[in-house]
Design an enzyme around this catalytic site. Structure first.
Site, PDB file in Angstrom:
ATOM      1  N   ASP A  11       0.868  -1.180   0.000  1.00  0.00           N
ATOM      2  CA  ASP A  11       0.000   0.000   0.000  1.00  0.00           C
ATOM      3  C   ASP A  11       0.910   1.237   0.000  1.00  0.00           C
ATOM      4  O   ASP A  11       2.122   1.119   0.138  1.00  0.00           O
ATOM      5  CB  ASP A  11      -0.856  -0.057   1.279  1.00  0.00           C
ATOM      6  CG  ASP A  11      -2.032   0.899   1.236  1.00  0.00           C
ATOM      7  OD1 ASP A  11      -2.226   1.578   0.208  1.00  0.00           O
ATOM      8  OD2 ASP A  11      -2.753   0.971   2.240  1.00  0.00           O
ATOM      9  N   GLU A  58       2.524   5.174  -3.871  1.00  0.00           N
ATOM     10  CA  GLU A  58       2.444   6.214  -4.929  1.00  0.00           C
ATOM     11  C   GLU A  58       3.747   6.994  -5.068  1.00  0.00           C
ATOM     12  O   GLU A  58       4.067   7.354  -6.196  1.00  0.00           O
ATOM     13  CB  GLU A  58       1.277   7.162  -4.621  1.00  0.00           C
ATOM     14  CG  GLU A  58      -0.083   6.516  -4.732  1.00  0.00           C
ATOM     15  CD  GLU A  58      -0.426   5.638  -3.523  1.00  0.00           C
ATOM     16  OE1 GLU A  58       0.205   5.835  -2.474  1.00  0.00           O
ATOM     17  OE2 GLU A  58      -1.295   4.772  -3.644  1.00  0.00           O
ATOM     18  N   ASP A  94      -9.096   3.786  -1.520  1.00  0.00           N
ATOM     19  CA  ASP A  94      -9.961   4.038  -0.369  1.00  0.00           C
ATOM     20  C   ASP A  94     -11.298   4.652  -0.778  1.00  0.00           C
ATOM     21  O   ASP A  94     -11.496   5.859  -0.723  1.00  0.00           O
ATOM     22  CB  ASP A  94      -9.230   4.937   0.627  1.00  0.00           C
ATOM     23  CG  ASP A  94      -7.953   4.265   1.119  1.00  0.00           C
ATOM     24  OD1 ASP A  94      -7.838   3.031   0.952  1.00  0.00           O
ATOM     25  OD2 ASP A  94      -7.085   4.949   1.656  1.00  0.00           O
TER      26      ASP A  94
END
Lengths: 967, 563
Positions: A529, A532, A606
């Protein structure tokens, strides 16, 4: 609500503002000429590759900037156009602020994104005759394609069968911001100048608003931009194409809306700049977690596309021009052109052009370049149960027991960040996860798996060997001064592993060895996770662009690839946890780029527990599918907030169609495992889950197809029916692989029916009761809460496993049911792919791949081998292990009336002794009732799933005494 | 709706091989429990148990293909396991309503020789997992799919089970005994209350009489004193009265200052705790959540923390200690005043004497007029009546009466409390009376949890820091549970269980006030077994206690047998 103020608009992103302004100025001027020209004498063509120099005329002093041009014609029929900048490439520039950054335009995106399909086409050739000022290259299958390169101003038209499909620089927006030194202008100097000069000066300045050239500040962070302005931009037109798809990830419709005016248009361009967008909003071109700069344009009978290989921040404007039909020109219909404008902050201008002509060609050719979806382990396509967080090992075991208690199947349970000891990855919280081994053992007993999260930020703290090693080895991303960059994330102060560095990947692999990451087992897999990367205190919640990666590339150059390098490293690490253990890794990633499909699954980040998010998930996942990264899904139930029981139920009924199917929830939400909501919701959700499990053989076959042809796993209407203009924009229903299963998830509160769009004239049957829907157009299908709208398109054979088990691993040796759904001519066909679902032995032939055909004329159903290679020892071993696995039931939907009274079929199987060759099996006929189609069941034909066999429905030898039997 | 025969000898063979070979009973097909044996006796055909109009050839029994809509032809395979309301719907094989499509059998029967026979769900038959919990003889995996071999472990498991069962029984007996003790204790406590009530009632009677007599005596004393006053001002002067008033006033003030100080200290402790919480909050909050409210709170805290606030002045505090101490040097010696005999009141009234004559005359005349007017109008007391002061005798009598009344009130309210307590629900046999305020603790994860029966639940961080109230007792309730009972018997099992509800604990950030449901099951000792945060700040504790053993003893004992 999304915080718009945290993310840039085009106007706040210097190069986007400049290029949009440039496009506006160019469009406004009737006399404008694009200043780029090919030097004819520089053109060479050799072995499918054209090289030339493009000169950019820079107004002042007639200076010309040389831009090396390479056009490669690939064997696949794809063309790659690359434009570089000589001065930067040769390092003949000076960087400001004593920057250590590389001087070249970033030229390694291909190193990460591309894995094949780059062989130049021997057959491509310069055309013999060409108009003056043009160069023409003929390429593609049978020379059906040509690229027409205009020298001045530089532009390219790509034609198929003599018709232009794609145009570069049609509108003159090509813009390569060449290197220039910063000239410190004395501010007050012009006071003495003459009036005329002033006017001129102003004009000059209008085009040269330097305010965003040398540094940019956003949200309190200043980007030092040591290389000055360096954007690349190009307009790409698709004449005659009304629809463009692709360029994920955005929370928007499949058919992309326009961005510069028109009905219902966005005002911002589509943005690709991987970012952790908190509570992202629906129907928006705003950037999200991942980027795939691959766009396809579609019209009746043709699909074409472009792949913009650039890893920097990218914006894409889309406009459509309607050309109304000329009433005098008979027979000519009006058409719509789509024009796009691509802008990237830095790097090469590097574009691939695909001329189709089918959607299947596009996905195949794109996948050939960037890689096919990895064949997942079979558990990975079953149901995943996640929550932030299952708080203790006992909690995990308790959830595991409850699934069994409620007879609900699941395969994987997940651990979010709280399992770690103070957010230090590779550790377990000693108080809450006291005995991870015991927990893993309980899971393994039912063939279940554990996925634990590992993020790229490493806690910067004492007494933590991982950070000590990271620092000592210097494997972290560095700041603009070359020191290890320190930012803020879940653990507080953190550093980020730089997976662009091969040494970092090697080190990373070591961390996952079973003896290093204690408490993990062979059934532990990994979730990446925040890659980015998400940096809580960074600009736009990510890293400063002037950070430096391995090789001193600026973060600006590589940003969109960063996440992929990380999950790739994790994939390699999982693959090599133990010597001699060859099992397919499973990694889930949030950030992605072209090529991520080779090593990870993705989810849409999310989302919120709202109906709109459920609705948006369908086009988003469909878009992933046609963009080469089909192993995708959304959090079932919605991450933030508490879904109503109805929403939760509907979300499960939709989630069973996500290739990646995971329920997940935020730490502040109430528990919502399927057994929580109670009757009737729990029962209905369980039915949905069991439906997914029942169809796992079909899903696995679809994954296999994706992993070999690049085809999406769930497919939008246009992909299956490329000729059906009415269905091009349909994005709220989906087909599962090549099975003909057509699902329309309910995404509206209180709905008791849905309108399903049928594109062709084949009969479609309700999956559960065989109600028939025929005729192109919209059909109302009942959908009360306990009914999943799912149709079967006539003409397919769907493999199923009907026995409910606790996990997919426990279905491995269960028999199959084949559902033969006849088309309007009474024919059907389908396929099944099967392997051990775990190892890589399938690559050495250890698989079963069958094709099933029902022939209406001969009234026979056959199973034929699709594996044409000669069977290896691995093949034989595998087939032998599946020897006892049989087809237990054959259901024929839409059975001919003539079969009424038939009571048996004749079954023949290869390899059986001659005497036993001909066997009979009972046939049971059920007549049509109202709209419900007639169907028959063949009872236990006892044919092997890995064998060749034939079931003859036309046999008239015996059993006639039962004629006239009542049903 | 009949089924046709395609009987083949080849099909019969595996069936015969698979049937039971028990010596005395006629063989039953695999997976059939003794209570269903009667359905499988016909040697030629099988009649579906819940659909007797449907018959299939005997060869179809246990041939791993599901023929009966109720699944009864496949007692020994997983072929009919899909027959369930949890499975995706499928077209009915007959007219709707005409066939019974519910599984006729409870599952696959494991004989478990050496242990207890049991049914295992059909979904678990031949799935490659040895489900020893239900099928210790491993007979559910007779196909050996994927190479699985499930050895018969009934001897071992049975032995272990019997050992544990014995321990459980023992523990259960002990628990029952303890429960008896608790009941006795509860009864004793109840008796205590009842006795106390009796005592109180008597006391109240006495007290009432006392109050009456004190009232009378007060009236008498007052009358006597009034007579005294009429005869002339007594020796008890105004200073004495003033001093007694001042004394009580100062005592009151001292007391209040003391109380305020302790309140201040506790407020300060709370502020310290809050500041510590906010400090942690600031350090640990997640800026990525971008919650405006949180950000504002953090900024406000930063501003607050930046202000220089002086703490309490310790010197002043010490002074205060001094002042408050009755034994201190500076304290007023009240006795000296209380015994003063002369009255200064008259002196005060004669203040004119201290004025210069002309002024005095003027003032005197004016004042006199005023005083007369005031007295006539009842505003000013008549100096001769002396009614504004009370003699010590009256004061004493009155205070005696007051304290007697107070005692009476106290007794009355205590009585009410006890009477209410008798009516209060203390659970079956009032057993929780014996457990009230008894606390048990358990470590779980980062916290130690505490449950004080009928009082409160608390979470105490092991790393230190403030305790968190998870709820205060509200009432006794019950809940239906359905859980596997672990081998040691420390679990809820299935059935109806007594539960204690605790509500209104500390408020949860981003959530509700904490609350806890304490579910009780029979155990030898009072102990917390498990704490689960079912949803945000809603806790469930599973607590063992002998108190509930008698209540549903049957169900608890049978918890082991799942089917």
């Amino acid at each position: 609500m999304v915080k718009h103020e945290n993310f840039k608009t085009c106007d706040q992103s210097g190069f986007c503002k400049r290029n949009r302004q440039f496009a506006d100025d160019v469009s406004a001027s009737s006399s404008y000429t694009s200043p780029y020209a090919v030097v004819p004498a520089s053109i060479t063509f050799k072995k499918g590759q054209l090289d030339a120099v493009v000169l950019k005329a820079v107004k002042e002093g007639g200076e010309k900037v040389p831009l090396p041009l390479t056009i490669t014609f690939l064997e696949s029929g794809v063309v790659r156009v690359t434009l570089d900048e000589e001065k930067r490439a040769k390092g003949q520039i000076e960087l400001r602020h004593d920057s250590k950054a590389r001087k070249e335009r970033y030229n390694e995106a291909g190193k990460w994104a591309l894995v094949g399909g780059l062989n130049p086409a021997e057959g491509a050739a310069l055309a013999e005759t060409t108009d003056a000022g043009y160069t023409k290259v003929i390429y593609g299958k049978g020379g059906s394609h040509q690229a027409i390169i205009r020298h001045a101003p530089f532009s390219i038209d790509f034609q198929r069968e003599g018709e232009t499909q794609v145009k570069f620089n049609e509108r003159g927006f090509l813009n390569v911001e060449h290197w220039r030194p910063k000239v410190e202008k004395p501010v007050e100097e012009k006071k003495e100048g003459e009036e005329e000069a002033k006017v001129e000066e102003k004009e000059e300045e209008k085009g040269k608003d330097e305010s965003t050239w040398w540094d940019e500040t956003f949200g309190g962070n200043t980007d030092s931009k040591p290389r000055g302005p360096e954007a690349v931009a190009l307009d790409i037109s698709f004449p005659g194409y009304e629809h463009v798809f692709g360029i994920p990830e955005h929370a928007t419709r499949l058919s992309l809306k326009t961005t510069r005016g028109g009905d219902n248009a966005y005002s911002e361009p589509y943005r690709l700049y991987n970012a952790d967008v908190f509570e992202y909003e629906m129907d928006s071109p705003m950037t999200l977690y991942g980027a795939i700069p691959f766009m396809q344009a579609h019209r009746k009978g043709s699909t074409v596309g472009v792949f913009w290989l650039n890893a920097a921040e990218t914006w894409i404007d889309v406009v459509k021009t309607k050309n109304t039909a000329n009433p005098l020109a008979l027979g000519l219909k009006g058409h719509t052109d789509t024009q796009t404008h691509w802008m990237s902050e830095s790097g090469l201008l590097d574009v691939f052009v695909f001329l189709g002509p089918t959607p299947q060609d596009l996905t195949r050719q794109y996948s050939e370049l960037t890689g096919y979806t990895a064949m997942p382990q079979s558990f990975a396509i079953a149901y995943h149960q996640c929550r932030w967080n299952y708080v203790t090992d006992e909690d995990v075991k308790d959830v595991d027991r409850r699934f069994d208690k409620f007879n609900i199947p699941y395969d994987v349970i997940w651990l979010d960040i709280e399992y770690t000891h103070e957010k230090k990855y590779f550790t377990w919280d000693p108080l809450t996860f006291v005995n991870p081994d015991k927990m893993q053992k309980q899971l393994a007993k039912r063939e279940r798996k554990l996925v634990a999260i590992i993020d790229p930020h490493i806690k910067n703290t004492d007494n933590y060997p991982v950070i000590d090693e990271l620092k000592k080895k210097g494997l972290a991303v560095k700041n603009k001064d070359g020191d290890q960059y320190e930012g803020w994330c879940w653990p507080g102060s953190s550093m980020w592993i730089d997976c662009f560095n091969p040494a970092a990947i090697d080190w990373w692999k070591g961390l996952f060895k079973y003896d290093k990451f204690k408490g993990t087992a062979p059934n532990t897999f990994i979730w990446n996770d925040m890659n980015e990367p998400s940096v809580f205190n960074g600009p736009e919640t990510t890293m400063p662009k002037d950070n430096l990666h391995h090789g001193n590339w600026e973060h600006r150059d590589v940003h969109n690839i960063n996440g992929m390098t990380f999950h790739n490293a994790t994939y390699q690490a999982i693959a090599e946890r133990k010597k001699g253990e060859f099992r397919r890794p499973f990694v889930l990633t949030r950030a992605f780029y072209s090529g991520s499909q080779r090593s990870a699954a993705m989810w849409t980040g999310d989302n919120l527990a709202e109906w709109a998010h459920l609705e948006a998930s369908i086009p988003m996942v469909l878009n992933q599918g046609i963009s080469g990264f089909p192993f995708a899904g959304a959090d079932v139930g919605g991450f933030f907030g508490n879904p109503s029981k109805e929403l939760l139920t509907r979300w499960y009924q939709a989630g069973i169609y996500y290739p990646f199917f995971r329920g997940h929830a935020h730490i502040d939400t109430r528990r919502r495992e399927p057994y929580i909501p109670g009757s009737p919701y729990t029962e209905i959700i369980t039915q949905a889950l069991r439906l997914r499990y029942q169809l796992l053989p079909a899903w696995y076959t679809a994954f296999h197809e994706a992993s070999t042809t690049g085809a999406p796993i769930i497919r939008p209407n246009f992909y299956i029916h490329p000729e059906d203009e009415n269905g091009f924009a349909v994005d709220d229903q989906l087909y599962i692989g090549s099975t003909g299963l057509l699902a329309k998830p309910v995404t509206k509160e209180g709905a008791d029916s849905v309108s399903i769009y049928i594109a062709d004239s084949h009969p479609y049957y309700d999956y559960f009761d065989y109600t028939t829907y025929s005729g192109a157009g919209h059909h109302t299908v009942p959908a009360p809460l306990d009914k999943i709208p799912l149709l079967m398109q006539g003409g397919h054979i769907v493999p199923r496993r009907d026995r409910p088990r606790r996990s997919s691993g426990l279905m491995k040796y269960d028999p199959f049911t084949l559902v033969v759904v006849l088309d309007k001519d009474g024919n059907a066909s389908g396929s099944l792919y099967l392997d051990d679902g775990e190892t890589f032995e399938y690559q050495q032939g250890a698989f079963i791949h069958r094709r099933f055909d029902f022939d209406a004329k001969r009234e026979i159903l056959t199973s034929a081998n699709l594996d044409t290679s000669s069977p290896s020892s691995k093949t034989q071993k595998y087939v032998k292990s599946m020897e006892k696995v049989r087809v237990e039931k054959i259901i024929i939907v839409g059975a001919p009336k003539e079969w009424k009274g038939k009571d048996h079929v004749v079954v023949m199987e290869e390899g059986r002794k001659e005497s036993k060759r001909r066997q009979e099996a009972t046939l049971e006929y059920h007549g049509a009732e109202g709209k419900k189609a007639a169907w028959v069941v063949v009872r236990n034909p006892k044919v092997g799933i890995g064998k060749g066999w034939r079931v003859d429905f036309g046999d008239k030898g015996v059993g006639h005494e039962h004629h006239g039997h009542e049903h | 709706m009949g089924r046709k025969h395609t009987a083949s000898i080849a099909l019969l063979l595996p069936l015969l091989a698979s049937t039971s070979n028990a010596a005395s009973d006629p063989p039953r097909p695999r997976g059939v429990g003794p209570e269903f044996a009667k359905f499988y006796k016909n040697p030629d055909t099988f009649m579906c148990i819940s659909n007797p109009n449907i018959t299939v050839p005997i060869a179809n029994v246990n041939d791993d293909y599901c023929d009966c809509p109720d699944g009864s032809d496949e007692p020994g395979t997983a072929a009919c396991s899909y027959i369930s309301p949890l499975s995706p719907p499928r077209p009915s094989s007959g007219k709707p309503g005409a066939v019974n499509e519910t599984l006729a059998l409870p599952g696959f029967y494991c004989k478990n020789k050496g242990h207890i026979p049991s049914y295992i769900p059909f979904t678990n038959v031949n799935d490659g997992v040895c489900d020893y919990e239900l099928c210790c003889d491993g007979s559910d995996e007779y196909e050996g799919v994927g190479g699985v071999k499930c050895e018969d472990q009934c001897a071992k498991i049975g032995k272990e089970w019997r050992k544990q069962d014995e321990a459980r029984q023992k523990s259960l007996n002990a628990a029952r005994q303890r429960r008896k003790d608790l009941i006795a204790e509860a009864a004793r406590l109840r008796k205590e209350v009842e006795d106390r009530i009796q005592t109180l009632k008597t006391q109240i009677q006495g007290q009432t009489l006392k109050v009456e007599s004190l009232e009378k005596s007060l009236v008498e004393i007052e009358r006597a004193e009034r007579g005294k006053v009429v005869k002339g001002a007594g020796k008890g002067g105004k200073i004495t009265v003033l001093s007694s008033l001042a004394k009580s006033r100062i005592e009151e003030l001292t007391e209040n200052v003391g109380r305020l100080r302790s309140e201040r200290d506790s407020v300060k402790a709370r502020v310290d705790e809050l500041e510590a919480m906010l400090k942690r909050f600031k350090e640990e909050y997640n800026p990525n959540f971008n919650d405006e409210g949180v950000k504002r709170a953090v900024h406000a805290w930063e501003d607050y923390a930046a202000q220089d606030r002086s703490g309490p002045n310790e010197a002043l505090d010490r002074d205060l200690d001094e002042i408050l101490s009755p034994d201190s040097e500076s304290a007023i010696k009240w006795e000296e005043f209380e015994t003063t005999e002369e009255s200064d009141v008259e002196v005060l009234y004669k203040f004119e004497e201290y004025l210069p004559t002309p002024v005095r005359d003027w003032v005197d005349s004016k004042l006199r007029d005023l005083r007369v007017a005031l007295i006539e109008n009842g505003i000013l007391a008549d100096p001769t009546s002396d009614s504004t002061t009370e003699s010590k005798a009256v004061t004493d009598a009155r205070s005696q009466l007051d304290s007697a009344k107070r005692e009476l009130d106290n007794d009355k309210s205590e009585l009410t409390r006890h009477q209410e307590d008798l009516d209060k629900d203390y659970g079956p046999d009032s057993i929780f009376r014996a457990l009230k305020d008894i606390c048990v603790e358990k470590d779980s994860g980062e916290y130690t949890y505490e449950h004080c029966f009928l009082s409160r639940t608390t979470q105490k961080p092991k790393k230190g820091g403030g305790h968190t109230g998870m709820g205060n007792f509200v009432h006794i309730t019950s809940i239906t549970v359905d859980e596997e009972l672990p081998a040691d018997g420390k679990g809820l099992g299935s059935g109806e269980r007594i539960a204690l509800k605790y509500e209104n604990g500390q408020h949860c950030w981003n959530g509700p006030n904490r609350s806890t449901l304490v579910v009780l099951a029979c155990a030898e000792k009072d102990e917390i077994w498990k704490i689960v945060e079912e949803e945000k700040c809603v806790y469930r504790m599973e607590v063992g206690t002998p108190a509930v053993c008698g209540v549903d003893v049957q169900k608890v004992v049978e918890g082991h047998d799942e089917l």
